[in-house]
Write a protein that holds these residues in place. Structure first.
Motif, PDB file in Angstrom:
ATOM      1  N   ILE A 290       1.032  -0.962  -0.050  1.00 41.69           N
ATOM      2  CA  ILE A 290       0.063   0.073   0.208  1.00 41.69           C
ATOM      3  C   ILE A 290       0.766   1.325  -0.124  1.00 41.69           C
ATOM      4  CG2 ILE A 290      -1.544   1.342   1.374  1.00 41.69           C
ATOM      5  CD1 ILE A 290      -2.681  -1.263   2.426  1.00 41.69           C
ATOM      6  N   ASN A 291       0.591   2.229  -0.970  1.00 45.53           N
ATOM      7  CA  ASN A 291       1.497   3.418  -0.949  1.00 45.53           C
ATOM      8  C   ASN A 291       0.742   4.839  -0.856  1.00 45.53           C
ATOM      9  OD1 ASN A 291      -0.032   3.544  -3.507  1.00 45.53           O
ATOM     10  ND2 ASN A 291       2.005   4.377  -4.649  1.00 45.53           N
ATOM     11  N   PHE A 292      -0.662   4.494  -0.414  1.00 40.71           N
ATOM     12  CA  PHE A 292      -1.665   5.427  -0.402  1.00 40.71           C
ATOM     13  C   PHE A 292      -2.085   5.659   1.042  1.00 40.71           C
ATOM     14  CE2 PHE A 292      -5.589   7.179  -2.714  1.00 40.71           C
ATOM     15  CZ  PHE A 292      -4.957   8.406  -2.721  1.00 40.71           C
ATOM     16  N   ILE A 293      -1.953   6.702   1.750  1.00 40.83           N
ATOM     17  CA  ILE A 293      -2.190   7.163   3.079  1.00 40.83           C
ATOM     18  C   ILE A 293      -3.055   8.152   3.324  1.00 40.83           C
ATOM     19  CG2 ILE A 293      -1.221   7.539   5.579  1.00 40.83           C
ATOM     20  CD1 ILE A 293       1.335   6.184   4.530  1.00 40.83           C
ATOM     21  N   ASP A 294      -3.968   8.383   3.918  1.00 40.01           N
ATOM     22  CA  ASP A 294      -4.975   9.526   4.070  1.00 40.01           C
ATOM     23  C   ASP A 294      -5.085   9.859   5.557  1.00 40.01           C
ATOM     24  OD1 ASP A 294      -7.105  11.337   3.176  1.00 40.01           O
ATOM     25  OD2 ASP A 294      -8.334  10.093   4.605  1.00 40.01           O
ATOM     26  N   THR A 295      -5.069  11.364   5.795  1.00 43.87           N
ATOM     27  CA  THR A 295      -5.080  11.779   7.112  1.00 43.87           C
ATOM     28  C   THR A 295      -6.038  13.095   6.934  1.00 43.87           C
ATOM     29  OG1 THR A 295      -4.058  12.217   9.214  1.00 43.87           O
ATOM     30  CG2 THR A 295      -2.818  12.676   7.254  1.00 43.87           C
ATOM     31  N   ALA A 296      -5.924  13.923   8.224  1.00 42.95           N
ATOM     32  CA  ALA A 296      -6.447  15.116   8.104  1.00 42.95           C
ATOM     33  C   ALA A 296      -6.035  15.937   9.462  1.00 42.95           C
ATOM     34  CB  ALA A 296      -8.071  14.901   8.253  1.00 42.95           C
TER      35      ALA A 296
ATOM     36  N   ILE B 118       2.068   8.200  -1.348  1.00 40.79           N
ATOM     37  CA  ILE B 118       1.227   9.316  -1.626  1.00 40.79           C
ATOM     38  C   ILE B 118       0.508   9.595  -0.462  1.00 40.79           C
ATOM     39  CG2 ILE B 118      -0.419   9.911  -3.113  1.00 40.79           C
ATOM     40  CD1 ILE B 118       1.944   8.840  -4.634  1.00 40.79           C
ATOM     41  N   LEU B 119       1.014  10.893  -0.052  1.00 38.05           N
ATOM     42  CA  LEU B 119       0.144  11.061   1.439  1.00 38.05           C
ATOM     43  C   LEU B 119      -0.654  12.170   1.396  1.00 38.05           C
ATOM     44  CD1 LEU B 119       0.429  11.087   4.384  1.00 38.05           C
ATOM     45  CD2 LEU B 119       2.334  12.900   4.452  1.00 38.05           C
ATOM     46  N   MET B 120      -1.771  12.010   1.721  1.00 42.07           N
ATOM     47  CA  MET B 120      -2.987  12.785   1.798  1.00 42.07           C
ATOM     48  C   MET B 120      -3.295  13.423   2.998  1.00 42.07           C
ATOM     49  SD  MET B 120      -5.691  11.543  -1.153  1.00 42.07           S
ATOM     50  CE  MET B 120      -6.538  10.352   0.095  1.00 42.07           C
ATOM     51  N   THR B 121      -3.827  14.795   3.172  1.00 43.23           N
ATOM     52  CA  THR B 121      -4.353  15.180   4.412  1.00 43.23           C
ATOM     53  C   THR B 121      -5.360  16.215   3.961  1.00 43.23           C
ATOM     54  OG1 THR B 121      -3.769  16.094   6.502  1.00 43.23           O
ATOM     55  CG2 THR B 121      -2.545  17.279   4.812  1.00 43.23           C
ATOM     56  N   LYS B 122      -6.127  16.869   4.954  1.00 43.73           N
ATOM     57  CA  LYS B 122      -7.195  17.877   4.665  1.00 43.73           C
ATOM     58  C   LYS B 122      -6.988  19.041   5.578  1.00 43.73           C
ATOM     59  CE  LYS B 122     -10.051  13.536   4.309  1.00 43.73           C
ATOM     60  NZ  LYS B 122      -8.897  12.715   5.254  1.00 43.73           N
ATOM     61  N   ILE B 123      -7.655  20.139   5.202  1.00 42.27           N
ATOM     62  CA  ILE B 123      -7.805  21.382   5.871  1.00 42.27           C
ATOM     63  C   ILE B 123      -9.149  21.147   6.408  1.00 42.27           C
ATOM     64  CG2 ILE B 123      -8.478  22.565   3.878  1.00 42.27           C
ATOM     65  CD1 ILE B 123      -7.530  25.243   5.383  1.00 42.27           C
ATOM     66  N   ALA B 124      -9.380  21.463   7.853  1.00 39.61           N
ATOM     67  CA  ALA B 124     -10.716  21.455   8.224  1.00 39.61           C
ATOM     68  C   ALA B 124     -11.477  22.683   7.967  1.00 39.61           C
ATOM     69  CB  ALA B 124     -10.925  21.217   9.816  1.00 39.61           C
ATOM     70  N   GLY B 125     -12.898  22.420   7.682  1.00 39.01           N
ATOM     71  CA  GLY B 125     -13.438  23.764   7.488  1.00 39.01           C
ATOM     72  C   GLY B 125     -14.220  24.440   8.786  1.00 39.01           C
ATOM     73  N   SER B 126     -15.418  25.029   8.691  1.00 38.12           N
ATOM     74  CA  SER B 126     -15.825  25.966   9.902  1.00 38.12           C
ATOM     75  C   SER B 126     -16.487  24.818  10.725  1.00 38.12           C
ATOM     76  CB  SER B 126     -16.794  26.808   9.478  1.00 38.12           C
ATOM     77  OG  SER B 126     -17.948  26.187   8.731  1.00 38.12           O
ATOM     78  N   GLY B 127     -16.692  25.205  12.016  1.00 36.89           N
ATOM     79  CA  GLY B 127     -17.679  24.500  12.908  1.00 36.89           C
ATOM     80  C   GLY B 127     -16.798  24.110  14.113  1.00 36.89           C
ATOM     81  N   LEU B 128     -15.515  23.890  14.257  1.00 31.14           N
ATOM     82  CA  LEU B 128     -14.761  23.453  15.507  1.00 31.14           C
ATOM     83  C   LEU B 128     -14.027  24.669  15.760  1.00 31.14           C
ATOM     84  CD1 LEU B 128     -13.420  20.267  13.901  1.00 31.14           C
ATOM     85  CD2 LEU B 128     -15.177  20.583  15.606  1.00 31.14           C
ATOM     86  N   ALA B 129     -14.504  25.287  16.822  1.00 25.52           N
ATOM     87  CA  ALA B 129     -14.137  26.683  17.563  1.00 25.52           C
ATOM     88  C   ALA B 129     -12.518  26.554  17.895  1.00 25.52           C
ATOM     89  CB  ALA B 129     -14.614  26.905  18.623  1.00 25.52           C
TER      90      ALA B 129
END
Length: 350
Positions: free
Chosen positions: A44-50, A84-95
């Motif tokens: 596995i070469n694909f990792i997802d996080t946030a 292949i490393l993925m991450t995410k930017i959080a949107g609104s809703g978490l103060a």
């Protein structure tokens, strides 16, 4: 291991993507290291996080998942360029995350730098928008009357999306991200971003990850058709419906340490009578096929036309092995026919 091209990018990703949202609450650093070691050794070469992870999110554990992965990467620097490393930017809703602000050009710059530092890397292969700034029909809001499109100021939304695309373009030029993608978005969101990317001459998104499983298939066929036609990789998350499709929550069971024993930000909206009834039928089908319920659900997800890579998670290496084995299974035509009968009876069980 089967590898597929990630949308319009030049990246080849394994058909299995390791999801990591349990790292930091249900899994320790040692657990995370063991899962990462096993997955990578398997191919596995694909990792997802946030940045928001682990799940369920809370201020005390905010971004610990990225830190766990960064700690592992620090000890495995030679493997970074092969992943292949993925991450995410959080949107609104978490103060506690940028005061609950929307995703924007400015917040992308801030969040990305923080993620790179935690991950111990100079770049992210795919940087994703965790959810749209507008209210969208996700997390049980796909049911009638849960959203009203007339409540969205469309021009304001488009202006915000232009601002986001400008921020993404700057990050690509700076070499901090190679590609970018969407998450928890809709056909309108996909096509609006495509139009804005053409307008601003910024590379288009290469992927989208949305919830997709035997119990939640609202994206098929319409959104998935858009992905195939526009060369955007479709990445299902929660293909086991947060563990429901394993059967472990049948008869109101709550195994110790399982996800449903934690307080959920959106509540246990998947916990419906219809979802349990459908799951009972899938358990019977899996037994007849002589595979585990998890393997039935994952093997089904893999064979859906348009699926590029399926995001799987686990809380133990034993679960990870079971889930990975599903991708060597080809469902028989009879098994698929039985599944279709359940889908017709329970098309939207939660």
């Amino acid at each position: 291991m089967q590898f597929n091209r990630l949308g319009s990018s030049d990246l080849k990703v394994s058909e299995i993507c390791l999801g990591t949202m349990t790292f930091g609450i249900q899994n320790t650093q040692q657990d995370a290291n063991e899962q990462l070691d096993y997955a990578v050794d398997y191919g596995i070469n694909f990792i997802d996080t946030a940045e928001m992870y682990p799940i369920p999110p809370n201020e005390a554990t905010y971004a610990d998942t990225e830190r766990f992965i960064g700690n592992w990467l620090a000890e495995n620097q030679a493997k970074r360029d092969k992943l292949i490393l993925m991450t995410k930017i959080a949107g609104s809703g978490l103060a506690y995350i940028r005061n609950g602000s929307n995703i924007s050009r400015d917040t992308i710059a801030e969040a990305l730098d923080d993620s790179l530092q935690r991950l111990n890397t100079d770049y992210v292969d795919v940087y994703q928008l965790h959810w749209p700034n507008r209210v969208s029909p996700h997390f049980a809001k796909h049911w009638p009357w849960r959203t009203n499109p007339h409540d969205t100021d469309i021009e304001r939304e488009r202006d915000g999306m232009r601002d986001i695309v400008q921020g993404i373009g700057e990050a690509i030029k700076a070499g901090k991200i190679r590609h970018w993608g969407l998450s928890d978005d809709t056909p309108w969101g996909i096509h609006t971003f495509l139009n804005i990317c053409r307008e601003l001459n910024v590379p288009k998104p290469v992927s989208i990850q949305n919830e997709f499983s035997l119990l939640h298939m609202k994206d098929w066929p319409y959104l998935i058709e858009s992905c195939v036609f526009e060369d955007i990789a479709y990445l299902p998350w929660s293909p086991l419906a947060t563990g429901l499709l394993t059967g472990k929550y049948q008869n109101d069971e709550r195994p110790q340490g399982s996800r449903w024993t934690f307080v959920q930000r959106q509540g246990l909206f998947r916990n419906t009578t219809e979802a349990h009834e459908a799951t009972a039928r899938y358990l019977e089908i899996a037994e007849r096929a002589k595979i585990t319920p998890a393997q039935l659900a994952l093997a089904w997800c893999k064979q859906v036309p348009g699926v590029t890579s399926t995001i799987i998670g686990a809380t133990s290496v034993a679960q990870l092995k079971e889930n990975i084995a599903a991708f060597d299974i080809t469902l028989s035509e009879d098994t698929k026919k039985q599944i279709n009968q359940v889908i017709k009876r329970y098309p939207m069980p939660f």
